[in-house]
Motif scaffolding. Sequence first.
Motif, PDB file in Angstrom:
ATOM      1  N   VAL B  85    -113.755  41.223 -91.737  1.00 58.52           N
ATOM      2  CA  VAL B  85    -113.402  42.126 -90.651  1.00 58.52           C
ATOM      3  C   VAL B  85    -112.482  41.374 -89.697  1.00 58.52           C
ATOM      4  O   VAL B  85    -112.471  40.156 -89.671  1.00 58.52           O
ATOM      5  CB  VAL B  85    -114.663  42.610 -89.875  1.00 58.52           C
ATOM      6  CG1 VAL B  85    -115.672  43.198 -90.826  1.00 58.52           C
ATOM      7  CG2 VAL B  85    -115.285  41.486 -89.076  1.00 58.52           C
ATOM      8  N   GLY B  91    -114.923  47.690 -83.843  1.00 62.28           N
ATOM      9  CA  GLY B  91    -115.403  48.281 -85.083  1.00 62.28           C
ATOM     10  C   GLY B  91    -114.586  49.497 -85.479  1.00 62.28           C
ATOM     11  O   GLY B  91    -114.155  49.638 -86.627  1.00 62.28           O
ATOM     12  N   LEU B  95    -111.967  50.112 -88.780  1.00 59.88           N
ATOM     13  CA  LEU B  95    -112.063  51.227 -89.729  1.00 59.88           C
ATOM     14  C   LEU B  95    -110.770  52.037 -89.753  1.00 59.88           C
ATOM     15  O   LEU B  95    -110.314  52.464 -90.816  1.00 59.88           O
ATOM     16  CB  LEU B  95    -113.248  52.121 -89.372  1.00 59.88           C
ATOM     17  CG  LEU B  95    -114.626  51.497 -89.650  1.00 59.88           C
ATOM     18  CD1 LEU B  95    -115.732  52.331 -89.030  1.00 59.88           C
ATOM     19  CD2 LEU B  95    -114.854  51.344 -91.141  1.00 59.88           C
ATOM     20  N   LEU B 117    -119.102  55.195 -89.034  1.00 57.59           N
ATOM     21  CA  LEU B 117    -119.754  54.529 -87.898  1.00 57.59           C
ATOM     22  C   LEU B 117    -121.173  55.046 -87.755  1.00 57.59           C
ATOM     23  O   LEU B 117    -122.111  54.276 -87.523  1.00 57.59           O
ATOM     24  CB  LEU B 117    -118.967  54.778 -86.610  1.00 57.59           C
ATOM     25  CG  LEU B 117    -117.668  53.985 -86.439  1.00 57.59           C
ATOM     26  CD1 LEU B 117    -116.865  54.515 -85.262  1.00 57.59           C
ATOM     27  CD2 LEU B 117    -117.965  52.503 -86.241  1.00 57.59           C
ATOM     28  N   LEU B 122    -123.311  52.193 -86.297  1.00 56.50           N
ATOM     29  CA  LEU B 122    -122.432  51.358 -85.484  1.00 56.50           C
ATOM     30  C   LEU B 122    -121.777  52.150 -84.354  1.00 56.50           C
ATOM     31  O   LEU B 122    -120.915  51.631 -83.658  1.00 56.50           O
ATOM     32  CB  LEU B 122    -121.334  50.749 -86.363  1.00 56.50           C
ATOM     33  CG  LEU B 122    -121.774  49.699 -87.395  1.00 56.50           C
ATOM     34  CD1 LEU B 122    -120.657  49.452 -88.388  1.00 56.50           C
ATOM     35  CD2 LEU B 122    -122.183  48.411 -86.723  1.00 56.50           C
ATOM     36  N   ALA B 126    -119.041  50.869 -81.479  1.00 62.83           N
ATOM     37  CA  ALA B 126    -117.722  51.178 -82.041  1.00 62.83           C
ATOM     38  C   ALA B 126    -116.580  50.641 -81.197  1.00 62.83           C
ATOM     39  O   ALA B 126    -115.544  50.245 -81.729  1.00 62.83           O
ATOM     40  CB  ALA B 126    -117.572  52.689 -82.205  1.00 62.83           C
ATOM     41  N   ALA B 130    -115.417  43.158 -82.867  1.00 63.20           N
ATOM     42  CA  ALA B 130    -116.326  42.776 -83.943  1.00 63.20           C
ATOM     43  C   ALA B 130    -116.891  41.372 -83.734  1.00 63.20           C
ATOM     44  O   ALA B 130    -117.940  41.041 -84.279  1.00 63.20           O
ATOM     45  CB  ALA B 130    -115.610  42.867 -85.281  1.00 63.20           C
ATOM     46  N   TYR B 133    -120.438  41.285 -82.629  1.00 62.05           N
ATOM     47  CA  TYR B 133    -121.456  41.890 -83.492  1.00 62.05           C
ATOM     48  C   TYR B 133    -122.409  40.822 -84.046  1.00 62.05           C
ATOM     49  O   TYR B 133    -122.017  39.685 -84.249  1.00 62.05           O
ATOM     50  CB  TYR B 133    -120.792  42.597 -84.688  1.00 62.05           C
ATOM     51  CG  TYR B 133    -120.119  43.916 -84.365  1.00 62.05           C
ATOM     52  CD1 TYR B 133    -119.769  44.253 -83.070  1.00 62.05           C
ATOM     53  CD2 TYR B 133    -119.834  44.817 -85.378  1.00 62.05           C
ATOM     54  CE1 TYR B 133    -119.149  45.452 -82.794  1.00 62.05           C
ATOM     55  CE2 TYR B 133    -119.212  46.027 -85.111  1.00 62.05           C
ATOM     56  CZ  TYR B 133    -118.867  46.340 -83.811  1.00 62.05           C
ATOM     57  OH  TYR B 133    -118.250  47.527 -83.547  1.00 62.05           O
ATOM     58  N   GLN B 138    -121.882  42.965 -88.568  1.00 69.79           N
ATOM     59  CA  GLN B 138    -120.589  42.629 -89.174  1.00 69.79           C
ATOM     60  C   GLN B 138    -120.577  42.973 -90.652  1.00 69.79           C
ATOM     61  O   GLN B 138    -119.595  43.486 -91.179  1.00 69.79           O
ATOM     62  CB  GLN B 138    -120.277  41.141 -88.989  1.00 69.79           C
ATOM     63  CG  GLN B 138    -119.749  40.832 -87.610  1.00 69.79           C
ATOM     64  CD  GLN B 138    -119.158  39.433 -87.486  1.00 69.79           C
ATOM     65  OE1 GLN B 138    -118.848  38.789 -88.476  1.00 69.79           O
ATOM     66  NE2 GLN B 138    -119.019  38.967 -86.257  1.00 69.79           N
ATOM     67  N   LEU B 141    -120.263  46.700 -90.989  1.00 67.48           N
ATOM     68  CA  LEU B 141    -118.883  47.117 -90.719  1.00 67.48           C
ATOM     69  C   LEU B 141    -118.005  46.775 -91.917  1.00 67.48           C
ATOM     70  O   LEU B 141    -117.160  47.578 -92.343  1.00 67.48           O
ATOM     71  CB  LEU B 141    -118.369  46.408 -89.460  1.00 67.48           C
ATOM     72  CG  LEU B 141    -116.890  46.635 -89.121  1.00 67.48           C
ATOM     73  CD1 LEU B 141    -116.602  48.106 -88.884  1.00 67.48           C
ATOM     74  CD2 LEU B 141    -116.475  45.815 -87.901  1.00 67.48           C
TER      75      LEU B 141
END
Lengths: 264, 307
Positions: B85, B91, B95, B117, B122, B126, B130, B133, B138, B141
């Motif tokens: 990530v 997050g 994505l 999410l 998550l 969001a 990251a 996290y 993580q 995600l």
Amino acid sequence: MSTQALPRLHPIHDSATMLRRNLKRMLRYPSMTITLIAMPVVFLLLFVYILGGTLGAGLPGGGGRAAYANYVAPAIILMTVMSTVQGTAISVAMDMTEGIIARFRTMHIARVSVLTGHVLGSVLQAIFAVTVVTGVALLVGFRPTANPLEWLATAGFLVAVAFAFVWLCVALGLASKTVEGASNAPLPLILLPFLGSGFVPTDSMPTAIRWFAEYQPFTPIIETVRGLLMGTPINNSAWIALTWCAAIALTGYLWAKRLFNRES
Amino acid sequence: MITVTGLRKSFGDQVVLDGLDLNVPGGTVFALLGANGAGKTTTVKILSTLLSADAGDVRVAGHDVAREPDAVRAAIGVTGQFSAVDKLLTGAENLRLMADLHQLSKAEGRKRTGRLLEQFDLTDAAKKPASTYSGGMQRRLDLAMTLVGSPQVIFLDEPTTGLDPRGRRDMWQIVRDLVADGVTILLTTQYLDEADELADRIAVLGQGRVIAEGTAEELKRRIPGGHVRLRFADPERLDAALSVLGDASRDTDALALRVPSDGSLHALKTLIDRLDAQAIVVDELSVHTPDLDDVFLALTDQKVATR
């Protein structure tokens, strides 16, 4: 044999996506950009206020600090571009240590977009940095004679220079095994303007160095910027400089592409 | 969906894969089980086009990985051992980055991002980078990013290594849900219980090839190390049981006997019948199935012996 059509690649769309990613990363990590701009600003202040009085007296025709500010500003502007591209090498090397690069490699995307995202991001960063540093130069006594067209030409020329050296530094960043290595590899780019006409006229140098100074890429680049901004003669410097840029960009691009496609 | 024949890979003079064969049917979960350095990650890297093989034939989703890497890439999703990530992005941004790279429209990208999410719990995080996290978040995600492109084949390289027990259970549930959707999953793990929980079939990797393959139960039964532990109220009963069973080791301090057994129902019934016939009272009976160490040591020893 599969007859199923493979989804088309979208290099431009992917590059735009990667550019957005890199711009966001720059905004989240602003200390990098600040450091890149601070370096040339410190040099500018040092050369104008500490060394400028004496160095200016040595310029053909003399003139002291005010004349030296005009002489050195183009070199400092170029140094700003080199400082930015040094940052490119560092951020590329840092990026390569992140797992997300391995993810990109396993995805059906235009691979080169990972690199073009960095290149475009760094060129925008260079434009921003040069704007800030030029502003500071104007504040400390830089008085360019350029008309709007010449300003525009300068901007275009500097973008070409930044583009060329960014590609070189993307390759240097990929070639470095560590982030530390990546921050050291482009150091010659910061030093080369000193071994050219950046800070003092080449006439004042010992013969061997003068010979090197006249033939290295930074001298025609600086002479072009100086000519556009200050009205000094450019002669064929612009074409030599642009040829250097094209060669450096192509070398950097091919080298970077090869390094990125090698197996980790 | 995945077929591997005679796969070989060396790094210098170190042979990592030495004639690996695999066959993973579509819609199933296949686990590659092996110790560190057994070649699990190398296998995933070759199957996901990150590394080229020295020899062998590898087909993923109907395409040859060496000749049609792009077609393979279009069909797969990879979640590696090391978090893939972008830690500086949030997050949701991670994505959406995937959605953009899969050429989804803005609306479709937003829709899929929102759904993932939520599915991966998550939504609250969001908008946070990251980097803030937890390990489990993580990893979730990471897997969510893999799913944005709706891959047919998913590679999970040690999906729960480094996660706490809660994170592991969450990840297991997510994988089970994926299988219900019909994707094919190849996962690597060094935990037998994980392979046991998730996989339809398991291949044990050792010395660069598959040294055993089957369902978890088949594998565990095939190897020694499993035993039944019997605990008694007093030493007399312990001695009596030992004289009946013979082939057992005693632990006098704990008043216990360790009887080798594959743990199958039939073996247990025989054992209980023999004790019953002599009217020996057992305080406690427990079945111990072998763990990965047992499996691994037994299988690698066997292989050395047959060489």
